[in-house]
Design a protein around this motif. Structure first.
Motif: not given
Lengths: 686, 446
Positions: B120-127
């Motif tokens: 979740d964290l990684g996808l949120w960061l990239e988005s």
């Protein structure tokens, strides 16, 4: 009325919560993942070799990790032989030369590394037979030659020389000695002498005693099935013979009864390197390991307590970290940092404060949360490497750890609570039983360290030099020391007879041979010629002017450098002290290169101070120390003098060792010729 | 002599060309806004890697308006609407993860590796940074400082540091490979905030991006999460200009001299070669490996070990989206004339054109290539990166499974033909690097 008020309060409350939430919108982590070490099988050969296989068929590669589970060994007066043996393994076998091994591995695109404790190899799937053939040959049939041993020893001695004045090396060596003692294998470090002593027989003995299947573990990770592994390992390692393995008992290293300071003087240091360290009992695979890792992260992980305290709050250091390592025989706790000289004692104070704090107060939920996330990430990422997986599989077996220890590792980190942390802190954080090891300029920092405990002076190898203060005979003055020195050199009469002198020296400058010729003529003419390969440098002093010629350039020497040149050029300095206005002040007594020496400050008319150390028994000068200023900063130049020999009634040092910063120059005097009638034109500055 | 023959016989029995087929599975689809998604499940370690590739590199810059692509590599770590400046790294580091990014002439890629429970964290960061990046004078200033530090590291008095820049400049007249992502002076240093924002709005959009997630994931759950974080990001409105220009064939040798602060003269040759997916590229890749892959390779053995002509000798094949370059570099040993080194280097190329390489030599190269390929894909981050790149640049993510076999299918005849076809005089740029002192003495190229 009341309802409106309540409503307004509620509205206010709600908006302030929202403000907080806006500050951190990052999604929270999910529950700790399970560690899936993969489908893994174990079997044992008849000769005792224990094999585990972890299958991973994603890529056509297989890795083999062989670890020899030998006990720690006392290396004695051949300290370093284990490392030497490790470097010899794989250089030759009964049927293969080094060249054949290297070119076959290169051809196959395979990697193979040998250590004193095992051999690792990685290969493409379709080359596994060939690589195992080489690997097993190295493990079972290695041959060591005297020629190769000599080259290994030379290399190890060179590495030792290059590192020995490095503050990191010094503090690690001394910390080990002080933590474990010299009666425990971890406290024994090689020196130049022990490296010299290493024999071929000893290395061979090590290899043939310990490279045995009955104490070895082989972990295989990659594109291979259990059955394939069984037949391969049987084929290549089946003939490996068991051996009798000696057993040793060692006393468990102890924490000191009281916190003490171990100080290693390194006059060149502008920073103080600090280790707060002691042995602990913490076995691999215990539950303490997991819980104490959380505690240790909160205390000394990056951006945690010690870091914030020493770097952000107080600006004493760029970094600080704490390490809590489990070990089957003796674990260790060490806090490491490097601080500016003036901050040495303050930094130690803060570290001890943090150590006490984590024992006394429970940690916050936030710190706990952050530490656990960090550890989970670290551990998870490490599992990407087959080497880590192999190590864990082998650990389960050799340390008799319960099967699901690693599988549940992340879950167990997740479950650590603040009471666990406090329990582990009380168990492992010992500010009152610590060795505070400091490497730095003792003159500047020793006073401030006295408040933490007895301060003992140690040398770079971890030997206790008895006491910082040495008794000075009553009535001894700086002037008297110099008078005794003059007598020891040959007396005033003989010194005055020297009208000119030519000294030829050879040395080694960064691997290049260099020759230095110094011409001197009464009263203070000097010409110094240095040739190193194609480099040539000449320094002139004609009584007033000093220049340096190098390549095609001529540089004027000025200021403090010129003053230094002037006094060093003087032939009759010692016999004209009063008329030159030079004063000597006795500053104390110290141990220099293992000898008791009197420290005397030579004060020039300009108030520049040079420090000199005279042997308390022979009165000969052992060492000189001057501060020199270069564009890069101020450095201490130290010159050690030895091997005094007489030439025409006057003693001169025939061995000189000069160090500036981390550069060291060794010079040997080849010849000194006195009164050969040097002409003035030799010193003319053209 | 006998020993070498025995070795040769032993080698020829080993390593057949039979190689296990690679079966890296993946799921591929696109969102409505054009974001291309590739998912690969690998439960062997509890980690997940996310790679986001933006199909923009220095070749998308306008001539004279250079530096944007590499600039964004730094700028993308600035603050976003919900991430404070400097926080991006911290989020990943606090989670015990790792991150990195790199820019090439063809594309810019960002990736992070995190424990599997922080997907979740990684996808949120990239988005966040795909759509909500804050571009203002403060973030631009920080990025500029980082770029300057990067330049200092790369160029500050380091000898031969501008070799790539020079080679590409001399080799391309029309196609925008004539400049490289990082150069000492670039237009970006004085670009306006508006220009920078325009670049972001044009290229940093879902329809110009590919996201690949590889690791300990559940495919369905991951699809849901990608939807959650990315589907609301609108498609980019600006037209993305895709290059249609082609570099005209070079018909005559180009020779030039660069005078710089170098101790030893060097000779560099650059030959035009086809793009990465062309069959001939594989042969040229093998030729580079044959020439320079450690102490057992041809350049090392003949130029360094045997004849002491070179201090360093290397060959590289640049596999790019559009036709790239094959580069030979030699730094002379003391007192060696660079022309002598050049002749020796070219003799090695001639050998390839005149003689077939032995099966053994080829087998060694294949082993090496396979090993390199495996290493590049043995981490989830490497896998994610490669999947994204194969898909975005070459339109085929499955190259991850077929590429290696293409290398392994090369025959000695393929190598000879490629050498003859591409490594010829009229197809090359020759650059001499000479110390500044040589300029006055009149030495130089032919």
């Amino acid at each position: 009325m009341k309802n409106i008020i309540i409503f307004l309060i509620f509205l206010f409350f709600l908006s302030s919560i929202q403000a907080q939430i806006k500050d951190n919108k990052a999604p929270l982590p999910g529950p700790a993942p399970e560690v899936n070490l993969g489908k893994y099988e174990s079997f044992e050969l008849e000769n005792g070799l224990k094999v585990s296989v972890v299958e991973n068929h994603e890529l056509p590669q297989v890795s083999f990790y062989l670890i020899v589970n030998r006990p720690p060994l006392m290396q004695g007066n051949q300290a370093g032989y284990i490392e030497a043996a490790g470097r010899l393994i794989g250089t030759k076998t009964k049927t293969r030369t080094q060249n054949q091994i290297d070119s076959t591995l290169d051809f196959l695109g395979a990697k193979l590394k040998t250590f004193p404790g095992g051999v690792f190899a990685t290969t493409l799937k379709n080359n596994e037979n060939e690589v195992l053939s080489i690997m097993s040959d190295i493990v079972m049939n290695s041959i060591f030659t005297q020629k190769k041993l000599i080259s290994v020893k030379e290399r190890m001695k060179l590495e030792f020389e290059n590192r020995k004045d490095n503050p990191q090396t010094i503090i690690n060596t001394v910390s080990d000695v002080v933590d474990y003692g010299r009666d425990f294998p971890y406290g024994v470090h090689p020196t130049n002498e022990t490296l010299d002593n290493i024999t071929l027989k000893k290395c061979e003995e090590y290899y043939s005693t310990y490279f045995r299947p009955n104490i070895s573990y082989l972990a295989i990770v990659g594109d291979i099935t259990g059955n394939e592994a069984k037949s391969l390992i049987e084929k290549y390692f089946g003939s490996w013979k068991k051996g009798k393995i000696p057993e040793f008992k060692y006393k468990i290293p102890q924490q000191p009864d009281l916190t003490r300071v171990i100080l290693v003087d390194r006059p060149n240091s502008t920073r103080a390197d600090i280790n707060i360290t002691y042995p602990v009992i913490l076995k691999v695979g215990s539950d303490d390991v997991i819980k104490s890792a959380v505690m240790n992260t909160i205390l000394g992980g990056e951006n945690f307590r010690l870091f914030k305290d020493l770097t952000e709050e107080h600006n004493y250091a760029y970094g600080v970290f704490s390490n809590l390592s489990p070990d089957e025989y003796a674990g260790n706790f060490t806090i490491t940092t490097s601080v500016k000289n003036y901050a040495a004692d303050s930094a130690v104070s803060q570290i001890l404060y943090e150590m006490k704090k984590i024992r006394e107060d429970t940690v916050s939920e936030n710190e706990l949360f952050k530490a656990k996330n960090y550890l989970i990430g670290n551990f998870a990422l490490a599992l990407q490497q087959p080497q880590t997986v192999a190590a864990f599989i082998i650990n389960l077996d050799r340390y008799h750890i319960r099967d699901n220890y690693y599988a549940n590792y992340l879950k167990n980190i997740s479950a650590v609570n603040k009471h666990d942390v406090q329990y582990e802190a009380e168990k492992y954080i010992k500010p009152d039983n610590a060795n505070i090891v400091v490497v730095g300029n003792a003159d500047k920092i020793s006073e401030g360290l006295k408040k933490f405990g007895t301060v003992s002076l140690y040398d770079k190898s971890g030997n206790n030099i008895k006491g910082i203060s040495i008794e000075i005979p009553k009535g001894l003055t700086g002037k008297l020391v110099i008078e005794n020195y003059i007598k020891a050199l040959g007396g005033k009469r003989n010194l005055e007879k020297v009208k000119d002198r030519t000294t030829i020296m050879t040395g080694n400058l960064r691997g290049r041979k260099m020759t230095m010729t110094v011409y001197q003529k009464e009263p203070d003419k000097m010409k110094q010629e240095i040739i190193a390969g194609s480099l040539k440098q000449i320094v002139y002093f004609d009584g007033t002017r000093g220049v340096m010629k190098v390549a095609d350039k001529t540089l004027d020497i000025k200021g403090q450098e010129l003053e230094k040149l002037k006094y060093e050029s003087m032939l009759g300095l010692l016999t004209h002290i009063d008329s030159l206005g030079i004063k000597f002040k006795l500053e104390g007594a110290e141990i220099v290169e293992g000898k008791k020496a009197y420290k005397v400050a030579m004060i020039l008319p300009s108030c520049t101070k040079w420090f000199q150390y005279y042997n308390a028994d022979t009165w000969l000068k052992l060492k000189e120390s001057e501060n020199i200023k270069v564009p890069r900063g101020t450095f201490t130049e130290e010159t050690y003098l030895g091997n005094y020999k007489e030439v025409d009634g006057v003693k001169y040092p025939f061995a000189l060792k000069q160090s500036v910063g981390s550069q060291e120059l060794n010079l040997t005097v080849d010849s000194i010729k006195v009164n050969t009638g040097l002409s003035n034109s030799l010193f003319e500055i053209k | 002599m006998l020993k070498n023959i025995i070795l040769l016989i032993i080698f020829s029995f080993f390593g057949t060309e039979c190689f296990a087929q690679l079966k890296i599975n993946f799921t591929e689809y696109s969102l409505d806004n054009g974001l291309h998604v590739i998912l690969h499940k690998d439960n062997s370690a509890p980690v997940v890697a996310i790679a986001v590739l933006y199909h923009v590199g220095s070749k998308n810059e306008q001539k004279g308006k250079t530096g944007f692509a590499n600039f964004f590599e730094q700028l993308m770590f600035a603050g976003t609407k919900d991430i404070a400046p400097g926080q991006y790294y911290k989020y990943v580091r606090d989670a015990g993860g790792e991150l990195n990014a790199n820019t090439s002439q063809d594309r810019t890629i960002f990736y992070e590796t995190l424990p599997a429970n922080q997907l979740d964290l990684g996808l949120w960061l990239e988005s966040e940074r795909m759509h909500y990046l804050i571009i203002d004078s403060s973030s631009v200033k920080t990025a500029r400082e980082l770029i300057n530090r990067e330049r200092l590291r790369k160029f500050n008095n380091r000898p031969y540091s501008d070799v790539l820049e020079q080679i590409f400049r001399h080799s391309y007249k029309i196609y925008p490979y004539s400049w490289v992502p990082v150069e000492p002076i670039q237009y970006i240093d004085k670009a306006s905030i508006k220009e920078i924002k325009d670049f972001y709005k044009t290229y940093y959009v879902p329809n110009n991006a590919t996201i690949s997630v590889a690791g300990d994931i559940d495919i369905d759950k991951t699809k849901e999460l990608i939807n959650k974080y990315f589907s609301s990001i609108p498609k980019g409105e600006n037209k993305i200009y895709r290059l249609s220009v082609i570099e005209p064939k070079q018909t005559k040798e180009i020779v030039d001299t660069v005078y710089e602060n170098v101790k030893m003269p060097a000779v560099i040759e650059a030959y035009h070669i086809p793009a990465f997916t062309n069959k001939d590229f594989f042969s040229l890749y093998m030729i580079a490996a044959l020439l320079s892959s450690g102490k057992n390779s041809r350049l090392y053995k003949s130029l360094i070990e045997k004849r002491h002509l070179a201090e360093q000798a290397e060959a590289h094949s640049f596999g790019m989206e559009a036709p790239g370059l094959f580069v030979l570099l030699g730094i002379t040993e003391k007192n060696v004339d660079p022309d002598v080194l050049k002749i020796a280097m070219n003799t090695e190329l001639d050998k390839l054109k005149d003689h077939l390489i032995s099966k053994n030599e080829l087998q060694r190269l294949k082993n090496l290539t396979a090993e390199k390929f495996i290493e590049a894909n043995s981490s989830d981050a490497g896998l994610a990166e490669n999947l994204a790149e194969f898909s975005a640049l070459y339109g085929n993510a499955n190259l991850i499974n077929t590429n290696l076999q293409s290398y392994l299918n090369i025959t000695p005849g393929d190598i000879k033909n490629a050498a003859v076809k591409y490594l010829g005089k009229n197809n090359r740029v020759v650059l001499y690097y000479l110390p500044v002192s040589a300029k006055t003495s009149g030495k130089g190229g032919e």
